[in-house]
Scaffold this motif. Sequence first.
Motif, PDB file in Angstrom:
ATOM      1  N   TYR A 122       1.146  -0.934   0.077  1.00 25.92           N
ATOM      2  CA  TYR A 122       0.084   0.373  -0.233  1.00 25.92           C
ATOM      3  C   TYR A 122       0.587   0.946   0.011  1.00 25.92           C
ATOM      4  O   TYR A 122       0.589   2.076  -0.570  1.00 25.92           O
ATOM      5  CB  TYR A 122      -0.850  -0.041   0.953  1.00 25.92           C
ATOM      6  CG  TYR A 122      -2.653   1.037   0.745  1.00 25.92           C
ATOM      7  CD1 TYR A 122      -2.955  -0.239  -0.160  1.00 25.92           C
ATOM      8  CD2 TYR A 122      -2.731   1.819   0.854  1.00 25.92           C
ATOM      9  CE1 TYR A 122      -4.584   0.333  -0.376  1.00 25.92           C
ATOM     10  CE2 TYR A 122      -3.739   2.531   0.912  1.00 25.92           C
ATOM     11  CZ  TYR A 122      -4.657   1.641   0.087  1.00 25.92           C
ATOM     12  OH  TYR A 122      -5.736   2.243  -0.205  1.00 25.92           O
ATOM     13  N   ILE A 125       1.867   1.760  -3.433  1.00 24.88           N
ATOM     14  CA  ILE A 125       0.678   2.233  -4.434  1.00 24.88           C
ATOM     15  C   ILE A 125       0.610   3.699  -3.390  1.00 24.88           C
ATOM     16  O   ILE A 125       0.223   4.586  -5.240  1.00 24.88           O
ATOM     17  CB  ILE A 125      -0.728   1.474  -3.935  1.00 24.88           C
ATOM     18  CG1 ILE A 125      -0.158  -0.141  -4.762  1.00 24.88           C
ATOM     19  CG2 ILE A 125      -1.735   2.388  -4.860  1.00 24.88           C
ATOM     20  CD1 ILE A 125      -1.743  -0.845  -4.387  1.00 24.88           C
ATOM     21  N   LEU A 126       0.693   4.530  -2.694  1.00 22.48           N
ATOM     22  CA  LEU A 126       0.696   5.595  -2.167  1.00 22.48           C
ATOM     23  C   LEU A 126       2.329   6.111  -2.914  1.00 22.48           C
ATOM     24  O   LEU A 126       1.706   7.357  -3.647  1.00 22.48           O
ATOM     25  CB  LEU A 126       0.712   5.555  -0.839  1.00 22.48           C
ATOM     26  CG  LEU A 126       0.656   7.492  -0.189  1.00 22.48           C
ATOM     27  CD1 LEU A 126      -0.660   7.861  -0.477  1.00 22.48           C
ATOM     28  CD2 LEU A 126       0.870   7.018   1.490  1.00 22.48           C
ATOM     29  N   PRO A 129       0.743   6.024  -7.802  1.00 25.22           N
ATOM     30  CA  PRO A 129      -0.577   5.016  -7.509  1.00 25.22           C
ATOM     31  C   PRO A 129      -0.875   4.792  -9.145  1.00 25.22           C
ATOM     32  O   PRO A 129      -1.858   4.181  -9.295  1.00 25.22           O
ATOM     33  CB  PRO A 129      -1.385   6.407  -6.866  1.00 25.22           C
ATOM     34  CG  PRO A 129      -0.344   7.439  -7.026  1.00 25.22           C
ATOM     35  CD  PRO A 129       0.310   7.522  -6.909  1.00 25.22           C
ATOM     36  N   GLN A 130      -0.073   6.084  -9.680  1.00 25.39           N
ATOM     37  CA  GLN A 130      -0.364   5.571 -11.308  1.00 25.39           C
ATOM     38  C   GLN A 130       0.206   4.042 -11.328  1.00 25.39           C
ATOM     39  O   GLN A 130       0.247   4.015 -13.282  1.00 25.39           O
ATOM     40  CB  GLN A 130      -0.903   6.329 -12.289  1.00 25.39           C
ATOM     41  CG  GLN A 130      -0.887   7.158 -12.096  1.00 25.39           C
ATOM     42  CD  GLN A 130      -2.321   7.861 -11.856  1.00 25.39           C
ATOM     43  OE1 GLN A 130      -2.722   6.531 -12.647  1.00 25.39           O
ATOM     44  NE2 GLN A 130      -4.233   8.436 -11.416  1.00 25.39           N
ATOM     45  N   TYR A 152      -3.630   2.057  -7.811  1.00 29.34           N
ATOM     46  CA  TYR A 152      -4.817   3.110  -7.160  1.00 29.34           C
ATOM     47  C   TYR A 152      -5.837   1.785  -7.195  1.00 29.34           C
ATOM     48  O   TYR A 152      -6.722   1.602  -6.241  1.00 29.34           O
ATOM     49  CB  TYR A 152      -4.780   4.124  -7.025  1.00 29.34           C
ATOM     50  CG  TYR A 152      -5.452   4.660  -8.247  1.00 29.34           C
ATOM     51  CD1 TYR A 152      -7.497   4.234  -8.271  1.00 29.34           C
ATOM     52  CD2 TYR A 152      -5.143   5.183  -9.456  1.00 29.34           C
ATOM     53  CE1 TYR A 152      -7.351   5.679  -9.406  1.00 29.34           C
ATOM     54  CE2 TYR A 152      -5.836   4.887 -10.598  1.00 29.34           C
ATOM     55  CZ  TYR A 152      -6.922   5.493 -11.021  1.00 29.34           C
ATOM     56  OH  TYR A 152      -7.536   6.215 -11.961  1.00 29.34           O
ATOM     57  N   TYR A 186      -0.119   2.889   4.738  1.00 33.29           N
ATOM     58  CA  TYR A 186      -0.317   4.068   4.471  1.00 33.29           C
ATOM     59  C   TYR A 186       0.323   5.364   5.308  1.00 33.29           C
ATOM     60  O   TYR A 186       0.511   6.215   5.358  1.00 33.29           O
ATOM     61  CB  TYR A 186      -2.150   3.995   4.087  1.00 33.29           C
ATOM     62  CG  TYR A 186      -2.463   5.547   4.014  1.00 33.29           C
ATOM     63  CD1 TYR A 186      -2.828   5.756   2.765  1.00 33.29           C
ATOM     64  CD2 TYR A 186      -3.547   6.056   4.729  1.00 33.29           C
ATOM     65  CE1 TYR A 186      -4.046   6.729   2.420  1.00 33.29           C
ATOM     66  CE2 TYR A 186      -4.378   7.236   4.360  1.00 33.29           C
ATOM     67  CZ  TYR A 186      -4.354   7.847   3.095  1.00 33.29           C
ATOM     68  OH  TYR A 186      -4.703   8.660   2.662  1.00 33.29           O
ATOM     69  N   MET A 203      -5.136  11.642  -5.063  1.00 37.02           N
ATOM     70  CA  MET A 203      -5.101  10.376  -4.267  1.00 37.02           C
ATOM     71  C   MET A 203      -4.643   9.750  -2.966  1.00 37.02           C
ATOM     72  O   MET A 203      -5.123   8.774  -2.483  1.00 37.02           O
ATOM     73  CB  MET A 203      -3.932   9.305  -5.060  1.00 37.02           C
ATOM     74  CG  MET A 203      -3.778   9.530  -6.690  1.00 37.02           C
ATOM     75  SD  MET A 203      -4.981   8.125  -7.149  1.00 37.02           S
ATOM     76  CE  MET A 203      -5.867   8.564  -8.948  1.00 37.02           C
ATOM     77  N   LEU A 207      -6.785   6.685  -2.245  1.00 37.22           N
ATOM     78  CA  LEU A 207      -6.660   5.269  -0.990  1.00 37.22           C
ATOM     79  C   LEU A 207      -6.989   5.882   0.548  1.00 37.22           C
ATOM     80  O   LEU A 207      -6.539   4.388   0.579  1.00 37.22           O
ATOM     81  CB  LEU A 207      -5.098   5.560  -1.127  1.00 37.22           C
ATOM     82  CG  LEU A 207      -4.604   5.078  -2.439  1.00 37.22           C
ATOM     83  CD1 LEU A 207      -3.313   5.574  -3.002  1.00 37.22           C
ATOM     84  CD2 LEU A 207      -4.640   3.730  -3.574  1.00 37.22           C
TER      85      LEU A 207
END
Length: 223
Positions: A122, A125-126, A129-130, A152, A186, A203, A207
């Motif tokens: 996570y 991804i944070l 995100p793309q 995301y 996160y 984002m 998220l």
Amino acid sequence: MGKLDIITIVIIAANVIVSYKGFGDFGFFEKYKFNIGAIRRGEQIRMFSSGFLHADTTHLFFNMFALYLFADQVLYEVGQYSFFIIYIGSLLAGNMLSLYFHKNEYHYSAVGASGAVTGVLYSAILLNPQQPYYFLFLPPRIGDIDLGIPGYILGIAYLLYSIYGMKKRIGNIGHDAHFGGAVGGYLITLILVPHLFKTDILMVGVLALPILLLFVLRRSGKI
């Protein structure tokens, strides 16, 4: 993937050594696994040690393979020290959420690095995100169709599934530990990389939606 960073090697080695000790020593496994009754009696070390034990070699392999896949992305962005904080913080956050959800189930037990690994996922991804993610054993494209899934979307879908898994108690899987680990990854990433609030606030908010959903469902007694 590039060359493994030393901190990733150390974490994988620790998981392998502790897990194999547990495979061959039932007393060791029982002493250090996550267990609600024991933790509530004061054995807090289990909140940490259980994250390095695994049920079997398959469980160990998949957790370490997932760590291998995503660790470099986070390391590149935050460095070794912050990566270690994210990993350990996510491990503890996952077990804390499990303790919260199962606090009255004194026989509830669990093991595994899934919470920590999900926190790393996570966090990755944070931070990006793309970035597209692809299915293993499938080609990245079919003709003009790109099969990559933006990070995301993958992250949100995974947490929504974890909420569903918690509600329905699907399989012998610690969905709450996975979710708690993601929350840990996160929040710790945002603390360590606060400029995300300026550079990618959309984002950051997107998220957070599954986390807010779990809070609402819990408050309403639906989970």
